[in-house]
Enzyme design. Structure first.
Site, PDB file in Angstrom:
ATOM      1  N   LYS A 172       0.834  -1.210   0.000  1.00 20.21           N
ATOM      2  CA  LYS A 172       0.000   0.000   0.000  1.00 20.21           C
ATOM      3  C   LYS A 172       0.863   1.251   0.000  1.00 20.21           C
ATOM      4  O   LYS A 172       0.476   2.286  -0.554  1.00 20.21           O
ATOM      5  CB  LYS A 172      -0.945   0.009   1.200  1.00 20.21           C
ATOM      6  CG  LYS A 172      -1.865  -1.207   1.281  1.00 20.21           C
ATOM      7  CD  LYS A 172      -2.490  -1.576  -0.059  1.00 20.21           C
ATOM      8  CE  LYS A 172      -3.216  -2.899   0.002  1.00 20.21           C
ATOM      9  NZ  LYS A 172      -2.358  -4.099  -0.063  1.00 20.21           N
ATOM     10  N   THR A 231       1.098 -21.543  10.265  1.00 22.34           N
ATOM     11  CA  THR A 231       2.413 -21.383   9.653  1.00 22.34           C
ATOM     12  C   THR A 231       2.435 -20.448   8.452  1.00 22.34           C
ATOM     13  O   THR A 231       3.488 -20.207   7.868  1.00 22.34           O
ATOM     14  CB  THR A 231       2.954 -22.756   9.235  1.00 22.34           C
ATOM     15  OG1 THR A 231       1.924 -23.466   8.520  1.00 22.34           O
ATOM     16  CG2 THR A 231       3.345 -23.570  10.453  1.00 22.34           C
ATOM     17  N   PRO A 287      -4.894 -10.537  -7.124  1.00 23.31           N
ATOM     18  CA  PRO A 287      -4.854  -9.213  -6.477  1.00 23.31           C
ATOM     19  C   PRO A 287      -3.449  -8.672  -6.291  1.00 23.31           C
ATOM     20  O   PRO A 287      -3.202  -7.485  -6.549  1.00 23.31           O
ATOM     21  CB  PRO A 287      -5.549  -9.470  -5.139  1.00 23.31           C
ATOM     22  CG  PRO A 287      -6.512 -10.572  -5.432  1.00 23.31           C
ATOM     23  CD  PRO A 287      -5.803 -11.462  -6.410  1.00 23.31           C
ATOM     24  N   VAL A 288      -2.494  -9.500  -5.849  1.00 23.57           N
ATOM     25  CA  VAL A 288      -1.127  -9.021  -5.620  1.00 23.57           C
ATOM     26  C   VAL A 288      -0.505  -8.540  -6.925  1.00 23.57           C
ATOM     27  O   VAL A 288       0.085  -7.451  -6.997  1.00 23.57           O
ATOM     28  CB  VAL A 288      -0.265 -10.127  -4.984  1.00 23.57           C
ATOM     29  CG1 VAL A 288       1.205  -9.688  -4.938  1.00 23.57           C
ATOM     30  CG2 VAL A 288      -0.745 -10.440  -3.569  1.00 23.57           C
ATOM     31  N   VAL A 315      -1.971  -7.594  -9.770  1.00 21.04           N
ATOM     32  CA  VAL A 315      -2.647  -6.426 -10.332  1.00 21.04           C
ATOM     33  C   VAL A 315      -2.301  -5.164  -9.541  1.00 21.04           C
ATOM     34  O   VAL A 315      -2.020  -4.104 -10.120  1.00 21.04           O
ATOM     35  CB  VAL A 315      -4.173  -6.654 -10.354  1.00 21.04           C
ATOM     36  CG1 VAL A 315      -4.907  -5.390 -10.768  1.00 21.04           C
ATOM     37  CG2 VAL A 315      -4.519  -7.782 -11.323  1.00 21.04           C
ATOM     38  N   GLU A 316      -2.319  -5.252  -8.219  1.00 26.25           N
ATOM     39  CA  GLU A 316      -2.009  -4.084  -7.391  1.00 26.25           C
ATOM     40  C   GLU A 316      -0.602  -3.563  -7.655  1.00 26.25           C
ATOM     41  O   GLU A 316      -0.398  -2.362  -7.912  1.00 26.25           O
ATOM     42  CB  GLU A 316      -2.125  -4.450  -5.909  1.00 26.25           C
ATOM     43  CG  GLU A 316      -3.535  -4.582  -5.385  1.00 26.25           C
ATOM     44  CD  GLU A 316      -3.566  -4.892  -3.902  1.00 26.25           C
ATOM     45  OE1 GLU A 316      -4.675  -4.999  -3.354  1.00 26.25           O
ATOM     46  OE2 GLU A 316      -2.482  -5.031  -3.281  1.00 26.25           O
ATOM     47  N   HIS A 334     -25.968  14.606   0.149  1.00 29.41           N
ATOM     48  CA  HIS A 334     -25.707  15.073  -1.212  1.00 29.41           C
ATOM     49  C   HIS A 334     -24.705  16.234  -1.174  1.00 29.41           C
ATOM     50  O   HIS A 334     -24.837  17.130  -0.352  1.00 29.41           O
ATOM     51  CB  HIS A 334     -27.012  15.555  -1.856  1.00 29.41           C
ATOM     52  CG  HIS A 334     -26.835  16.096  -3.237  1.00 29.41           C
ATOM     53  ND1 HIS A 334     -26.552  15.292  -4.313  1.00 29.41           N
ATOM     54  CD2 HIS A 334     -26.894  17.375  -3.716  1.00 29.41           C
ATOM     55  CE1 HIS A 334     -26.456  16.041  -5.398  1.00 29.41           C
ATOM     56  NE2 HIS A 334     -26.655  17.304  -5.064  1.00 29.41           N
TER      57      HIS A 334
END
Length: 477
Positions: A60, A149, A189-190, A192-193, A443
């Site tokens: 991140k 583990t 996910p790993v 692509v991120e 809004h």
């Protein structure tokens, strides 16, 4: 860090032994101890959690650096000139490593809170269902044992011959500078991120995958939007077979399938999965059932392996490799290990995963079936998203066709990592599309864009459940 004493007895006895001091293991030990159990927590490195050291936090940090550059480059949209923008790759990586080390240090401080005699520095191997052999020559006999583990990055052929030019999520953050080019192998996910983060920082990135999807997203509308967004930053080579070899200080990558080609890269990031770290654990001596991949068969509501006194939690069970799930599973396993042979099932929270792309992706609950009601909110014209120059993405709601009760959702768009938490709570509480529409939507916010999809579900229900479109707001607001 070491809590054991040099004059410890050769044979150790406890109520609950936990193998692995990551997120799941720490939660398991703590939960068991709170139940009054005498515990031992065994780890060979005490390096901190996967999240802090090589997962959530460093990734991140890299992602937000890419987002910062993207925001600066997009400032002209708002009439703000910033001139020539430069990326100092060394400074980027130095901050990633500095902040990563801060998070790891904070995690390690938690080890100091363990009671005297709980922590053991060693590797452990089963020699029976209730007995462990430690690498320091000692043995542990326990009423119950928790396997926590974790997992490790797989490096399949031919990438295992590339040496230090093959990176994983455990080594990429050690680079002293940003590479000029990077091939990313794997579209989970790993992959692509990190691919998008590197691309947005100016790295020439190409992403390769054997299948035709990104991020394991099942909804075709969200998948299509994710592909469009990712393809803006890099070359996508999906549904291909990849080969690679090292040529000096470069990697030559070739691919074939739906297309074919060859090019050179500085590095290859191998993001093809993280199998459970179970090799050498001696599971064959325990008598528990293993699946075709050698992973223990267990009950996800108790974390118990069959009818044994062995429990498993976190990435080691290869089910939900997400931090909050690892923590929950550890707590469930620890409580039940302490109470063994009395074991109580725990209701699990709805499935909830995020991909921290820009914009983020979220998947919650269960996928729709042929009887589900589905509602769609298109964010390409959503008011607040247009203000922020982030008008893209889609939200897909899934609900019971007869009641409108929400069963799941898939979403991509601005702020969806936060909005998804609202929807996770809605799933936990059994909310319907109608009851969600009854809540106030301020809004102009990103949240009010959800209403279109919720109204679509309501309109598909019986007539007394229908709801008319509000008046007075711009389209897409």
């Amino acid at each position: 860090m070491s809590k054991e004493r040099s004059n410890a007895q050769p044979d150790l006895h406890c109520d609950v032994a936990v193998i692995g001091a990551g997120t799941a293991g720490l939660a398991a030990e703590r939960a068991a101890r709170r139940q009054g159990a005498k515990t031992l927590l065994i780890d060979d490195q005490w390096a901190g959690t996967t999240c802090a050291s090589v997962g959530c936090m460093p990734s991140k940090l890299l992602i937000v650096a890419g987002e910062a550059l993207t925001a600066v480059k997009g400032a002209a949209t708002f009439g703000i000139g910033v001139g020539d923008v430069q990326v100092d790759g060394r400074a980027v990586m130095e901050r990633v490593q500095r902040e990563r080390d801060h998070f790891v240090s904070a995690t390690k401080k938690g080890f100091d809170d363990l009671p005297e005699g709980v922590a053991l520095t060693a590797t452990a191997c089963f020699t029976g269902p209730d007995r462990l052999a430690l690498s320091d020559g000692r043995t542990v006999t326990a009423k119950a044992i928790v396997i926590a583990t974790g997992s490790y990055p797989a490096i399949p052929e031919p990438f295992d011959t590339l040496g230090d030019l093959a990176l994983t999520n455990e080594t990429i953050f050690e680079l002293p500078d940003l590479p000029k080019s990077l091939a990313v192998i794997g579209s989970g996910p790993v992959g692509v991120e990190l691919a998008q983060a590197m691309a947005r920082l100016g790295v020439d990135v190409a992403l390769f995958a054997q299948d035709d999807s990104l991020g394991a997203v099942k909804d075709e509308h969200v998948q299509a939007a994710l592909k469009r967004i990712i393809a803006r930053d890099m070359a996508l080579h999906l549904d291909v077979e990849v080969d690679a070899y090292r040529d000096g200080e470069e990697v030559v990558v070739s691919w074939s399938g739906t297309e074919a080609g060859e090019r050179r890269f500085d590095y290859v990031l191998v993001a093809t999965g993280r199998p459970p770290r179970l090799k050498g654990l001696g599971l064959e001596t325990t008598g528990i059932e293993l699946d075709d991949h050698g992973t223990p068969v267990y009950d996800p509501h108790t974390q118990r392996c069959g009818a044994s006194s062995i429990f498993i939690a976190g990435d080691a069970d290869h089910d939900r490799p997400i931090l909050h799930e690892a923590s929950d599973e550890g707590a469930i396993a620890g409580r039940n290990a302490a109470g063994y042979p009395a074991v109580e099932p725990t209701e699990r929270t709805p499935s909830f995963s995020l991909i921290f792309t820009d914009p983020p992706v979220a998947v919650l609950g269960t996928a729709p079936d042929e009887d589900s009601a589905i509602g769609t909110s298109d964010y390409r014209e959503q008011g607040r998203a247009r203000m922020e120059n982030k008008a893209e993405g889609v939200v897909r709601f899934y609900a019971e066709a007869d009641t409108g009760k929400l069963t799941g959702a898939s979403l991509i768009g601005p702020g969806m990592d936060h909005i998804a938490h609202l929807l996770a709570l809605a799933l936990m509480r059994g909310e319907t599309a109608r009851t969600l529409l009854d809540m106030p939507f301020y809004h102009p916010t990103l949240e009010e864009g959800l209403r279109d999809g919720l109204r679509e579900i309501c309109s598909a229900l019986r007539s007394d459940m229908r709801v008319d479109r509000d008046q007075g707001c711009p389209p897409g607001a």
